[in-house]
Each structure stands twice: as C-alpha cells, then as structure tokens.
Design a protein around this motif. Structure first.
Motif: not given
Length: 124
Positions: A58-85
């Motif tokens: 709200e303070a920065m004018g973006v929806p909550v979903a904004f903060f999660f954009e790009g997670i799949k592209e970075e190779g992060m999946y539920q519970g993995s805790g790792h990124s190969d990006a």
C-alpha cells in the motif's frame, strides 16, 4: 540461512523502493516500524508477515503479488528454499537508478531514447 522466497521478497521491496525514490526511513514511517526492520526485510534475514507486506505494498503503490513476481523464473518452488538463477539485473543499484532516471524523461523523448538504445544494442 534465509529462505530463498524471503530473500526474493526482500529484493522486490528494495527494487520498488529504489525505483520510486523512497528511503528506508520513509517506508518505515509509512508502515509504522523502524528503518532497521526494513533493512532486515530487504536482506531476507527477517520474514515479512502477510499484513506487513500488505502495508508495504500500500505504501509503495503495488499489490502484494508484485513481491512474488519472478519466483518461478528464478527456479524457486514451494518448499525448495533454493534458487539456481543468475543474479537479477535490477538488484544492481546503478541499474535501478538508470530505470528511475529513464522514467523521469518526458514520454516522447523517452521513446526516442529507447529506439536509440535498441539500435545501439543491435550494433553491438
């Protein structure tokens, strides 16, 4: 060790804050916390609660979903805790400054600059 999702969310908070030219102190004041807590969120050392993430969005004018954009592209999946990006280009402060400056240019001049950059990148 910080979870990769917490690190990703923190990076997105920092990117958005830099992009709109907001200081950690200003964001902290808007959300009602100390700037040190914003620092901890941005590094991923502290997790951001859902309600706090809502307030930050709200303070920065973006929806909550904004903060999660790009997670799949970075190779992060539920519970993995790792990124190969590879590191995100927008995590570089200079790149964020360039983007912020670019959007400060009037639209007609910005389009011309964009076309120039496209031509120059094709040459390289």
């Amino acid at each position: 060790m910080a979870h990769s999702v917490d690190v990703h969310v923190g990076k997105r908070i920092r990117q958005r804050r830099w992009l709109i030219g907001m200081t950690q102190q200003t964001l902290a004041d808007l959300v009602g916390i100390k700037f040190q807590q914003i620092q901890k969120y941005e590094t991923g050392s502290n997790r951001v609660s859902a309600s706090r993430l809502w307030d930050i969005g709200e303070a920065m004018g973006v929806p909550v979903a904004f903060f999660f954009e790009g997670i799949k592209e970075e190779g992060m999946y539920q519970g993995s805790g790792h990124s190969d990006a590879a590191p995100d280009m927008l995590s570089d402060k200079e790149a964020m400054e360039l983007v912020r400056t670019y959007y400060a240019i009037p639209e007609n001049q910005r389009r011309r600059l964009f076309e120039l950059a496209r031509v120059l990148s094709d040459v390289a």
